[in-house]
Design a protein around this motif. Structure first.
Motif, PDB file in Angstrom:
ATOM      1  N   LYS A 121     -17.633  19.358 -22.534  1.00 42.18           N
ATOM      2  CA  LYS A 121     -17.933  19.745 -23.926  1.00 42.18           C
ATOM      3  C   LYS A 121     -19.190  19.035 -24.428  1.00 42.18           C
ATOM      4  CE  LYS A 121     -13.188  20.344 -25.561  1.00 42.18           C
ATOM      5  NZ  LYS A 121     -12.397  19.266 -24.940  1.00 42.18           N
ATOM      6  N   ASP A 122     -19.792  19.569 -25.499  1.00 46.58           N
ATOM      7  CA  ASP A 122     -20.908  18.892 -26.145  1.00 46.58           C
ATOM      8  C   ASP A 122     -20.516  17.444 -26.417  1.00 46.58           C
ATOM      9  OD1 ASP A 122     -22.455  21.160 -26.230  1.00 46.58           O
ATOM     10  OD2 ASP A 122     -22.966  20.937 -28.359  1.00 46.58           O
ATOM     11  N   GLU A 126     -19.909  15.144 -24.335  1.00 41.68           N
ATOM     12  CA  GLU A 126     -19.238  14.465 -23.207  1.00 41.68           C
ATOM     13  C   GLU A 126     -20.217  14.282 -22.052  1.00 41.68           C
ATOM     14  OE1 GLU A 126     -15.630  16.435 -21.970  1.00 41.68           O
ATOM     15  OE2 GLU A 126     -14.747  16.160 -23.963  1.00 41.68           O
TER      16      GLU A 126
END
Ligand code: DLL
Length: 434
Positions: free
Chosen positions: A277-278, A280
């Protein structure tokens, strides 16, 4: 208005960017399938035909490319155009293994100039400025890559290349450079040398620095900004994809915008290879969308980073990547713990210690040892021996709490750690693990 700022693309809507990427991905997949045997074989093996790739949503159907693939096909096996169409060659600066050769057509060079010019413009460099280029000129992409951008922007480039620090300082003073481009570690050294030479950098016209090609921290940015009296910008790139200019900082200095009309970035879990995800962390993977001579698909960079699609204050819509937080292959595994040199650097700079340091990893019997050697700075030098040993203990404590393993901290004489004119060598691993 900044010249070479291209809001029609840099501020395009996400939908427009996706459409451009999809159209270009379809073309590039066809191009590599038809012209690069490795891709044709890989795609045939998994039963994928170019027609199966209709948009960026199909990207994950495509095979990865690794550095090993580029080594195995050395020198020209991955070139997708006949040699007569190749205008220039560059090579990776890799110190281990075979180097990698990459090629550019005339159009590739034009595109390269265009994206580097965007980056120079985003850092506030204008047509009337003089840009001192102290990246190495040669097979390394730094020098000539920045020069392509300066030419496209229409400013004056000063191709000093790397080395001869005294001469670099004379040129900065006498030629009146407005901007400088080099590695951040060399920028630190230039600042240190300017001070020693009694040069007051505040009096120089120099106001902007474009630094990249190696990891550097926010603390280092502040040091460089102070010692050279400039604003320092980060620039990211790699030989296999293009060289400098793959991603660039804007005036917000909060992540680097990826030139998404030329490259697709993915952040993947290094083990599962699935997107994270964004925000991460994962491995940065790039796909070239426009390269004619050397287009690589889903290239696993081994750099670790994050991306964000959050709106940027500058109005650019290109996705932003973080500073790379280390490399999968730079990660040291010491007594089973993952350690990145950047973590150590952050501790040093938080304690206001010298940015000139070296990490020495060794093995005594079955036990790995970690020692951080850091140069004494003037302030510390005037302290007594017991003060120095107190500071060494404090540093060792902080390293232990940050890294999770014990480290020995040693102060060494100022100037005793070798300076680099290009990328700094921070780690000496004496364990012979190979
Ligand atoms: O270093 C290209 C370049 C030249 C970039 C000048 C920026 C400025 P390579 O020698 O192939 O190419 O090394 C690429 O350097 O995978 C990263 O690990 C590291 N790197 C590049 N830029 C940054 C950066 C050039 N801004 C490798 N921060 C990449 C951290 C960087 N690491």
């Amino acid at each position: 208005m900044e010249y070479c700022y291209q809001p029609e693309i840099e501020k395009a809507s996400r939908e427009e960017i996706k459409n451009i990427q999809s159209e270009r991905l379809v073309n590039i997949v066809k191009h590599v399938y038809e012209n690069v045997p490795l891709y044709r074989e890989r795609m045939d093996n998994i039963g994928i035909k170019p027609e199966d790739i209709k948009s960026v949503d199909d990207l994950n159907k495509l095979p990865f490319t690794s550095k090993q693939d580029l080594r195995d096909t050395y020198p020209y096996g991955m070139f997708a155009v006949p040699m007569e169409n190749v205008a220039r060659l560059h090579a990776s600066s890799g110190t281990t293994g075979k180097q990698i050769v990459v090629g550019y057509t005339q159009k590739d060079l034009d595109n390269w100039g265009d994206i580097v010019a965007r980056q120079l413009a985003a850092a506030g460099i204008e047509k009337s400025d003089k840009v001192h280029v102290a990246y190495g000129y040669g097979l390394f992409t730094g020098g000539l890559g920045i020069a392509e951008g300066a030419r496209r922007l229409g400013c004056t480039s000063i191709p000093v290349s790397s080395g001869n620090t005294a001469r670099q300082l004379t040129i900065l003073e006498d030629f009146g450079s407005d901007a400088i481009a080099c590695t951040p570690s060399y920028a630190m050294y230039l600042g240190e040398s300017a001070e020693k030479a009694g040069i007051d950098t505040k009096k120089l016209p120099l106001r902007v620095g474009i630094f990249g090609a190696e990891p550097w921290t926010e603390e280092m940015r502040r040091e460089i900004e102070k010692s050279l009296s400039i604003k320092a910008y980060d620039i990211y790139g790699l030989t296999e994809i293009m060289g400098p200019g793959v991603a660039y900082e804007c005036s917000e200095q909060n992540g680097m915008h990826v030139n998404e009309d030329h490259f697709i970035i993915e952040i993947l879990d290094p083990e599962t290879h699935l997107p994270v995800k964004d925000g991460e962390k994962g491995e940065i993977v790039f796909t070239c969308l426009t390269k004619e001579a050397f287009p690589v698909i889903r290239f696993r960079t081994k750099d670790i980073g994050t991306i964000t699609h959050e709106k940027c204050g500058c109005g650019r819509t290109f996705v932003r990547m973080s500073k790379p937080m280390g490399r999968i292959d730079d990660m040291l595994i010491i007594r089973g713990v993952n350690v990145f040199p950047s973590q150590i650097e952050t501790v040093l700079l938080q304690m206001n210690l010298s940015p000139n340091y070296q990490i020495i990893v060794d093995r005594k019997g079955v036990l790995d040892t970690l020692e951080v050697q850091v140069e004494i700075t003037e302030g510390i030098f005037s302290d007594t021996i017991s003060d120095i040993s107190r500071l060494e203990h404090e540093l060792a404590d902080r390293l232990k709490s940050t890294l999770g393993i014990a480290a020995k901290a040693t102060f060494v004489a100022a100037g005793s750690i070798a300076r680099s004119e290009g990328k700094a060598k921070r780690v000496i691993d004496r364990r012979n693990l190979d």
